[in-house]
Design a protein around this motif. Structure first.
Motif, PDB file in Angstrom:
ATOM      1  N   LEU A   1       8.440 -56.480  12.410  1.00 26.59           N
ATOM      2  CA  LEU A   1       7.828 -55.806  13.557  1.00 26.59           C
ATOM      3  C   LEU A   1       8.275 -54.344  13.613  1.00 26.59           C
TER       4      LEU A   1
ATOM      5  N   LEU B   1       3.889 -64.765  22.701  1.00 26.04           N
ATOM      6  CA  LEU B   1       3.848 -63.785  23.790  1.00 26.04           C
ATOM      7  C   LEU B   1       5.017 -62.821  23.740  1.00 26.04           C
ATOM      8  N   ASN B   2       6.141 -63.274  23.239  1.00 31.37           N
ATOM      9  CA  ASN B   2       7.297 -62.383  23.157  1.00 31.37           C
ATOM     10  C   ASN B   2       7.056 -61.253  22.169  1.00 31.37           C
ATOM     11  N   VAL B   3       6.527 -61.609  21.022  1.00 34.07           N
ATOM     12  CA  VAL B   3       6.243 -60.617  19.993  1.00 34.07           C
ATOM     13  C   VAL B   3       5.247 -59.600  20.517  1.00 34.07           C
TER      14      VAL B   3
ATOM     15  N   LYS C   1       4.441 -58.798  23.529  1.00 32.37           N
ATOM     16  CA  LYS C   1       4.946 -57.953  24.613  1.00 32.37           C
ATOM     17  C   LYS C   1       5.673 -56.746  24.048  1.00 32.37           C
ATOM     18  N   HIS C   2       6.327 -56.992  22.963  1.00 29.30           N
ATOM     19  CA  HIS C   2       7.160 -55.933  22.441  1.00 29.30           C
ATOM     20  C   HIS C   2       6.402 -54.785  21.832  1.00 29.30           C
TER      21      HIS C   2
END
Lengths: 314, 327, 275, 519, 323
Positions: E195, E216-218, E220-221
């Motif tokens: 990422l 969703l975590n990825v 969001k970042h």
């Protein structure tokens, strides 16, 4: 499922049509013809043209084809140019023998190959595995006719045994029939066994690597249950493919064995007919074999979906 | 309270051609009654091997348990049981669910067959009773219309349903210990939430201990009471879940927490490098190649697994400095 | 490739296969220099003699040296095997590639033609083709080649379809690689594994088919020997002069055996699932 | 548990093997008993291992040997041959020849067809008319081209009028292809391939192609006390090793084998080898329209280069005699060829002749042969070797049978190895094969002298004069060498000891009328 | 950050379902159903959704790797669905795809150099030296040691392979990169590396990302904006912060609540959805989410909610959200 079978049957039409054209043309292309093989060294020009007229060989080729095909479509395969016998009846009675021989040899190959394949898979890369693979390969490596000749020789010399001569069908005299069939089936079976063994071994190995085998073990199943209830059933599909193909191949491929063991099967019929240029017999028999072959393949495919609920044909 | 499972000094080796290589080493842990115990680690950390060793399902050869003891219900060393005795425990007192619900069920048998099979191995119930038990458990795992589901084949079910069926099979014989190896990894988040919820519920109803094996720290935070962090075949840190998340000791744990993307900070953090392969395992601490705080000693000598705080073990020279100086 | 060789080194069965196939190839290539006699020369005063110092494997009914004939037969049998499999394999490869990649009417057409050939019993197909073309070694090879074509087509097609599903094909398309390049650079190298395995196994099949055709009086023309033809000719002498049968049989068995071992090993080696 | 499973499997395999072992016990006991006492066995059915499948059973239509051997037992002709190939009465009790072109046959009375009806002169007339009818496409049609009219004089008397004197007429009347058939049967069935109703010693019971032909005794056979057998079963066994095994174990009573297997059969217990000199000879046909074979010197050179003795020794294991166009078994008609100059191998002279013809260094050619017959393939191989000595490099081309026949008829070859049957009259051996308009002259051969001699032979009735004419004709044919005549093989019957009163002869190798099977 | 690079209008991708003897089309799987959105130059727009929601199909339809069955894809204001095959091939230079599975997306029989140089040779007539130089450049950028360029993909770890994939996509210097779950097959610690690489490269090459993920975590970042997909449709689209902090759609809310916390002390309010995602062959009438929606009303069952802007830069398709 029904629609699938119906569709496959419909797809059979172009294939069979292709086969009929192919075999018809190829028979026309083979040098030599039925008239000269009948008359042999006694041929005179007038006898030749007379026979040609009788057999309809003087017509243009497409007319010959249409005539033949027209008959076939109405269930009339014509009569043998040599014996005058109706072809379809002959095909069917001989098919019985070939089918029996095929199934019997398939059965023999399974009882040899499947257990050996399982053993080889379970003992992968041990000396047992190598031993089993070597044995099964031996069967494949010896040409059929050599093994058959050797068997006849050894049995007649050492045991003064020869299978009963003069074929009788399974329904007439079952015991006599079986005695006649065991040896040829054995020869064919050993040749098939190698491929089945190999496939059993690799597909069992393949299945044993699957996650669900671990689940079954985790349930507390013994190895016996893991192998026979689960692994074998799952491994059956690729094995079945091989078996289906072999059965199909055997249907027309038992010629040599039929000849050596004097069995009046379909292969003999075609071979004799090819040699005698008995066109309608060759054409009819090949068309018949091809149809059965395609039907067997269809049957195997349907069997898949019976064995494997994931396979659904629409 | 006596632990339900106690692993002492477990070591697993792999035999490759001529050499024997170590893949899992020095595993010590205790799982209490009704506890959800997590093992977290990246792929190749040896967490799945450990669970398979408990079940006696290591693919042997080439894998083998070369050392250690696994006590179940205090007195039974699972490693010393005959395969017959072990089979009686498997699927009965200890059961297991796996990561891939797609492939973990035999595709050729109906759900009913696969449920009944378990009962056949471990109970002497009549067919009718078995069926009743199956229906009950299917309802229990939250599947509507159990009678209908039982007639279906695995491929006809969704991933979440299949995992529920796996859980049903595992819970059928009312096990004392459930080993869940990445039970939700292959599932979508909303389904994961359903399944984790279900597992906690079952733990309460059946009083089952759960060994939760995952690579997802989120799952650990959601469900577990105690956690062991595994790296390259060893437990590097072991403590209760709150301490782990709030007071991590081992540099690897710290890195792992920091690299949980998105949630905590905006800066992306990643542990440099990659897990060493079995053939190239460092001689000293196995994390030394990636450790930001590595010292000379780390390369040479493997640290001990020491209690660095209450109920908090860690395997790192940072907390054994005095000792390090002595070596 | 290096890796495959490295892994092959560990596979003892495979090594046996490689060595065996190697020896047979050497025999086939350098046969004429190895054999002490001319394979067709008749030593009429030595008819049907058993193995001796002069005639290592004995002589046949014409007094020809069996050893020389076996050596010469190696060349013929391998020649038949390689050429006919070559024909079947290349036709099958092209057809399979086209059929599998496009999966449209061409696929349908090719596969129906293959169905037609496939539904034709092997021996009968070979028999009729040889009968049409005339019996000699070249036509026999063509016939066997045609017989093998459908199997290769199916194998390659299935592999192509599997490879086509792989993301790297999508990747190539996404980059804008032209279709023919996708086929040659991306699809074909990746279907080679099953293709090679099929080829080794087909080789032994071809040798056996030639033997079967010899039994039916087609195939190589006398007095030139192929193992199959020798074995067939020997049938009448199996009892009085077993050596006539034993040696060609032994060579057929060993050769086919080694090709199969090699094929088995290659299958294992090239199977990504077994890595 | 796994072991049990394996044990079960082994059990099945063992049981299967035992099953065959038990049955072999049975048959070997039978075989042992064969040679024993002198009592006639209860079952008088002769089982014959037949190497070829009959190609049809219509005596007027099918010339194949495999068919003749069967239908000759079902049908009779007006006349037959004795051991010296002289014509003898059969259905005709006697015959007269009032003039050179008229024959009157008096039929035997009380001869019945298998369907119970009595045979009359009308049947004879019908049979010959059927042969002569173009529609029938009978192979015997040409035999009777000279027949002008057939007249029924009385129910037992029939008169043939010929257009000109025709010496072979009687031997053609004696041919099996001139069998007397029943009109109603032909009309009912269209032809005689399926239904066979004759006057012979045996009736057709059943013909299952590639399996067996079953004949049963004709109780009303005109010769009293014949046949002694209740029936004959021809079992089709195309494979020689199968026939050898079957005769050894007593599964069949009689069979044929090639010369190669004779030594093996000789060694076996309980069997006897019976041989007779066949009316066949092996030959090489030359395409005389094609270079270099259009030059008689080339053909003669080849004749000189060939070692016929070696052919007899290697191909026929010594069981064959040298032969010209008329083989030794033809008795009075044959000449002794062993003294012929062209039969003495002489490589030097052969080379000289070749050089004279302009082929000093030899040439390349192709020997075609039929793959079906090992003896032909072997002969070809041997010739190929022998011809190398005079620089002829021949390639062998094995042809599948249908193709071979085609090649033969079309003259589409250089050299063609074959085997001919000389028939029953020397006209066939000379005129049929080698006169310019001979039906079987596929070689394109034409020689005035031979044409003239053939014509003389046909029209000369006096037997002694005919012998002279044909002696001269044979010498001329050998000298011109349109075909290279090699050897006439012996034929063998391998017979179980239990078969009594069987002795094959060239004219009637398979006469089983007196045969009795002993215990 | 204002210029629109990509505009998708009412895009549809229906897969026919065939059945019967003659394999007639008996219905459609509506994998992508009437989807519209815009991507601005140099931004990262993410599409999130659970498996089967059509996000990958959407990505591929935009690139015309799958032929869309309806709608428009405007790239630089030109509808690429009208392009001829040749034009499309040329255009691929500007639009690239990065795949999820780094194992199957690289041809195992090609070396790294061959793989990375292939796009160059495909689009430019370029000398080997020049190509090598550009390959070296990009390999360095993605952090692959040059000495590994003669190796084959299977000799690399998952993370490294993903770097090769990225190099292959970026060597052409495209404008738009569709990244289809580029990190979901990787281990947590590697995910972050990749990422980070993607973010760095975006800055360096001025890239525009369409980022497809289920995590969703990825998302969001790295996203500027996020769209949530369900059953072939976008349910909600907003700036990242707005979406995560103030989700409007019930599905988005449920999705966010299902994400495990990273702190055992924080106990989130959970919305556990009932049942599974319905089959896209037979999508429910009305709002596709109504069967699982805890708030569903009668209207939801019958009327398809429109995808409308309810707040500035915040679009939602839900009857229950007031404008």
């Amino acid at each position: 499922m029904f629609a699938y079978i119906l569709r496959r049957l419909l797809m059979l039409i172009p294939v069979l049509f292709g086969i009929s054209v192919f075999i018809f043309l190829i028979m026309k292309m083979i040098p030599g013809d039925v008239v000269s093989t009948i008359l042999g060294t006694e041929a005179t020009d007038e006898a030749r043209s007379q026979l040609e007229k009788q057999f309809g060989l003087n017509l243009p080729i497409y007319q010959q084809y249409l005539q033949w095909m027209g008959g076939v479509l109405t269930g009339d395969f014509g009569v043998s140019l040599r014996t005058g016998k109706p072809i379809l009846g002959d095909i069917i009675s001989r098919f019985g023998l070939t089918l029996e021989l095929t199934l019997l040899s398939a059965f023999i190959s399974w009882i040899i190959a499947i257990p050996l394949g399982i053993v080889a898979a379970l003992k992968r890369n041990t000396s047992t595995d190598f031993g089993v693979r070597i044995i099964s390969l031996l069967g494949v490596s010896v040409p059929n006719f050599a093994l058959a000749t050797l068997l006849l020789l050894v049995l007649s010399l050492a045991f003064s045994y020869y299978p009963p001569a003069g074929y009788v069908s399974l329904f007439e005299e079952p015991m006599k029939n079986l005695q006649m069939m065991v040896l040829p089936a054995f020869v064919l079976g050993t040749a098939m066994a190698g491929a089945v063994m190999r496939m059993t071994r690799s597909s069992i190995l393949e299945v044993l690597r699957q996650d669900f085998i671990r689940t079954i073990r985790a349930k507390g199943a013994s190895e016996r249950i893991v192998i026979f209830n689960h692994a074998l059933k799952n491994a059956m599909i690729p094995i079945l493919t091989i078996i289906g193909m072999q059965i199909g191949t055997l249907l027309g491929g038992t010629v040599i064995i039929e000849q050596i063991f004097s069995l009046p099967g379909l292969g003999q019929m075609v071979l004799t007919a090819i040699n005698q240029r008995d066109y309608p017999v060759v054409q009819g028999a090949v068309l018949f074999i091809a149809t059965v072959f395609v039907l067997i393949n269809l049957f195997v495919d349907v069997l898949y979906s019976y064995l494997d609920p994931r396979i659904t044909y629409k | 309270m006596a632990p339900i499972l106690q692993i002492k000094d477990l070591q697993i080796d792999v035999k490759m051609d001529e050499e024997v290589l170590n893949v899992v080493k020095n595993i010590n842990l205790e799982i209490g009654k009704r506890e959800i115990y997590g093992i977290v680690g990246e792929s190749g950390s040896g967490k799945s091997l450990t669970s398979l060793a408990i079940m006696g399902l290591l693919a042997s050869p080439p894998l083998q348990v070369s050392k250690g003891e696994i006590f179940f219900e205090e007195d039974k060393d699972l490693l010393k049981l005959s395969s017959r005795e072990l089979r009686k425990i498997r699927g009965n007192k200890i059961s297991m669910i796996f990561q891939e619900p797609m492939s973990a069920l035999d595709p050729l048998f109906t759900i009913e067959d696969q449920l009944m099979e378990s009962l056949k191995f471990h109970t002497k119930l009549s067919k009718k009773e078995m069926k009743r038990a199956c229906v009950k458990i299917i309802e229990k795992v939250g599947i509507p219309r159990p009678e209908q589901i039982m007639k279906e084949y695995p491929h006809q079910l969704s991933g979440g349903m299949r995992q529920r069926i796996m859980i049903a099979i595992a819970m059928l014989c009312n096990p004392k210990l459930l080993i869940a190896d990445e039970p939700t990894t292959a599932l979508d988040v909303t389904i994961q939430a359903q399944i984790l919820d279900l597992m906690k519920e079952l733990r309460d109803d059946f009083e089952t201990s759960i060994l939760m094996i995952t690579h997802d720290l989120g799952v650990i935070a959601e469900t577990c009471q105690r956690v062991a962090v595994m790296y390259a075949g060893e437990i590097v840190e072991e403590t209760d879940v709150v301490s782990l998340f709030h007071r991590p000791k081992h540099p690897y744990t710290k890195g792992l927490l920091k690299s949980m993307v998105g949630d905590r900070s905006d800066a992306l953090y990643s542990i440099p490098g990659k897990v060493p392969s079995v053939e190239q395992m460092p001689k000293g601490c196995r994390f030394v190649t990636r450790c930001p705080e590595a010292m000379d000693i780390c390369e040479k000598v493997s640290p001990d697994d020491l209690e660095v705080a209450d109920n908090h073990r860690c395997k790192c020279w940072l907390y054994q400095k005095e000792m390090a100086n002595h070596v | 490739m290096k890796e495959i060789i490295a892994r092959l080194k560990k596979d003892k069965v495979g090594i046996v296969g490689v060595i065996g196939v190697g020896l047979v190839l050497v025999l086939g290539l350098f046969g004429p220099w190895l054999s002490p006699h001319d394979s067709t020369e008749m030593y009429k005063e030595h008819m049907l003699e058993g193995p001796s110092a002069t005639y290592w494997f004995g002589t046949d009914e014409f007094g020809r040296d069996i050893f020389s004939r076996v050596v010469e037969g190696a060349r013929v049998s391998l020649y038949v095997g390689l050429i006919s499999v070559g024909i079947g394999a290349s036709l099958g490869f092209v057809f399979g590639l086209i059929a599998g990649f496009f999966q449209n009417w061409i696929d349908n057409l090719i596969m129906r033609i293959m169905d037609i050939l496939f539904a034709f019993p092997d021996i009968l197909l070979a028999l009729t083709i040889v009968a049409v073309l005339g019996p000699n070694l070249e036509n026999t090879m063509i016939a066997i080649g045609i017989v093998f074509t459908p199997v290769f087509t199916r194998t390659v097609r299935a592999a192509v379809i599997a490879v086509k599903e792989m993301e790297f094909i999508t990747s190539a398309k996404a980059i804008g690689v032209k279709t023919h390049k996708v086929i040659f650079r991306h699809v074909s190298p990746n279907v080679l594994a099953p293709f090679i395995v099929q080829s080794t196994l087909a080789l032994s099949g071809a040798i056996l088919t030639e033997a079967a055709l010899s039994f039916l009086g087609l195939g190589i023309q006398p007095p030139n020997p192929s193992w199959g033809a020798m074995l067939n000719e020997s049938r009448q002498y199996m009892e009085i002069a077993p050596w006539i049968a034993i040696f060609p049989a032994l060579f057929i068995i060993v050769t086919i055996f080694c090709f199969n071992l090699l094929g088995d090993s290659l299958r294992d080696l090239l199977d990504p699932k077994l890595k | 548990m796994k072991k049990n499973w394996m044990a079960l499997l082994m059990g099945i395999v063992m049981a299967t093997l035992l099953l065959s072992a038990c049955s072999n016990e049975g048959s070997s006991n039978e075989a042992d008993a064969d040679g024993g006492s002198g009592e006639a066995a209860t079952e008088q059915v002769l089982k014959i291992g037949n190497d070829q499948e009959p190609a049809g059973l219509d005596p007027h239509k099918v010339p194949a040997h495999s068919s003749i051997r069967i239908y000759e037992k079902i049908y009779d002709s007006l006349l037959t041959f004795d051991e010296d190939m002289k014509v003898q009465p059969e259905l005709a009790e006697k015959w007269e020849q009032p003039d050179e072109t008229t024959y009157v046959f008096t039929l035997r009375e009380g001869v019945k067809f298998h369907n119970g009806r009595e045979m009359t002169a009308e049947d004879v007339k019908y049979s010959f008319e059927r042969i002569m009818d173009e529609e029938t496409a009978s192979i015997a049609k040409s035999y009777f081209d000279k027949v002008e009219s057939i007249e029924v004089v009385s129910p037992t008397e029939i008169k043939f009028t010929l257009s000109e004197p025709y010496a072979p007429f009687l031997s053609y009347v004696a041919s099996t292809n001139a069998a007397i058939v029943a009109k109603e049967v032909v009309e009912e069935n269209g032809d005689l391939n399926q239904a066979a109703v004759g006057t012979g010693p045996f009736k057709l019971d059943e013909w299952l192609p590639d399996n067996h032909v079953k004949l049963s005794k004709n109780e009303d056979y005109y010769k009293d006390g014949q046949p002694k057998l209740d029936g004959i079963t021809y079992l089709t066994m195309k494979d020689e090793s199968a026939r050898l095994a079957a005769i050894r174990t007593g599964e069949v009573h009689v069979t044929t084998l090639s010369s190669q297997s004779i030594p093996l059969a000789e060694k076996s217990d309980g069997v006897e080898i019976k041989s007779y000199q066949s009316t066949e000879y092996s030959y090489v046909g030359f395409n005389v329209n094609k270079e270099p074979f259009n030059d008689v010197k080339v053909r003669q050179a080849i004749s000189l280069a060939v070692d016929r003795k070696e052919v007899a020794d290697v191909v026929w294991k010594g069981d064959a005699v040298l032969s010209g166009p008329i083989p030794e078994s033809m008795g009075q008609w044959a000449i002794d060829v062993s003294q012929e100059e062209l039969y003495q191998q002489n490589i030097e002279k052969a080379k000289e002749l070749l050089a004279e013809a302009g082929y000093e260094d030899g040439f390349e050619t192709v020997i075609s042969t039929a793959s079906t017959y090992t003896d032909m393939v072997d002969t070809a191989q041997l010739l190929q070797q022998q011809l190398e000595a005079i620089g002829i490099k021949a390639e062998i081309k094995q042809l599948e049978w249908g193709q071979y026949i085609d090649t033969w008829t079309n003259g589409d070859h250089d050299m063609l190895v074959g085997r001919n049957s000389s028939g029953s009259d020397p006209d066939r051996s000379i005129g049929f094969f080698f006169s310019t308009d001979g039906s079987a002259n596929v070689w394109g051969f034409s020689d005035e002298k031979i044409d003239q001699l053939a014509e003389e032979g046909r029209t000369t009735i006096d037997p002694e004069k005919r012998v002279e004419i044909y002696n001269e004709a044979q010498k001329r044919v050998i000298e011109q060498t349109p075909n290279l005549f090699l050897v006439s093989p012996e034929k063998f019957f391998i017979v179980r000891d239990s078969v009594d009163n069987y002795s094959p002869t060239a004219n009637e190798p398979e006469n089983f009328n007196d045969v009795v099977i002993m215990e | 950050m204002s210029e629109t690079l990509l505009k998708v209008e009412a895009l549809e991708k229906f897969f026919p379902v065939k059945a019967g003897i003659f394999k007639r089309t008996k219905g459609y799987v509506k994998a992508v159903n009437d989807v519209s959105f815009e991507v601005k130059a140099k931004e990262t727009l993410s599409l999130v959704g659970e498996s089967g929601c059509g996000k990958s199909t959407l990505g591929r339809s935009i690139l015309r790797i799958l032929e869309p069955t309806g709608g428009k894809v405007l790239f630089n204001d030109k509808n690429i669905l009208d392009y001829s095959k040749q034009d499309l091939r040329k255009m691929r230079r500007d639009m690239q795809l990065v795949f999820q599975d780094p194992y199957s997306s690289l041809n195992p029989r090609m070396t790294v150099r061959e793989l990375v140089s292939e796009p160059l040779y495909t689009h430019f007539s370029i000398s080997k030296m020049e190509a090598d130089q550009r390959v070296d450049e990009i390999l360095e950028k993605v952090g692959l040691p040059l000495e590994h360029s003669k190796r084959y993909p299977h000799q690399f770890s998952g993370g490294q392979r993903q770097r090769i994939s990225i190099a292959r996509a970026l060597v052409l210097k495209p404008k738009l990169v569709v990244a289809d779950e580029p990190v979901s097959a990787l281990d947590v610690s590697i995910q972050a590396q990749i990422l980070k690489l993607l973010v760095d490269l975006q800055e360096e090459f001025d890239l525009t990302y369409l980022f497809i993920s289920h995590d969703l975590n990825v998302v969001k970042h790295i996203s500027d904006r996020v769209g949530v997909m369900y059953l072939g449709k976008i349910m909600e689209l907003a700036d990242t912060e707005a979406l995560y902090e103030e989700p409007l759609h019930p599905y988005t809310k449920a999705l966010l609540s299902a994400v495990p916390t990273s702190d055992p002390l924080v106990k989130k309010e959970r919305i556990i959805l009932k049942g599974d995602v319905p089959s896209p062959t037979d999508p429910p009438s009305g709002c596709p989410f109504h069967q699982r929606c805890p708030l569903a009303e009668e209207k939801c069952q019958n009327v398809l909610p429109e995808f409308v802007q309810v707040r500035p830069k915040h679009w939602v398709a839900c009857h229950l959200v007031e404008q």
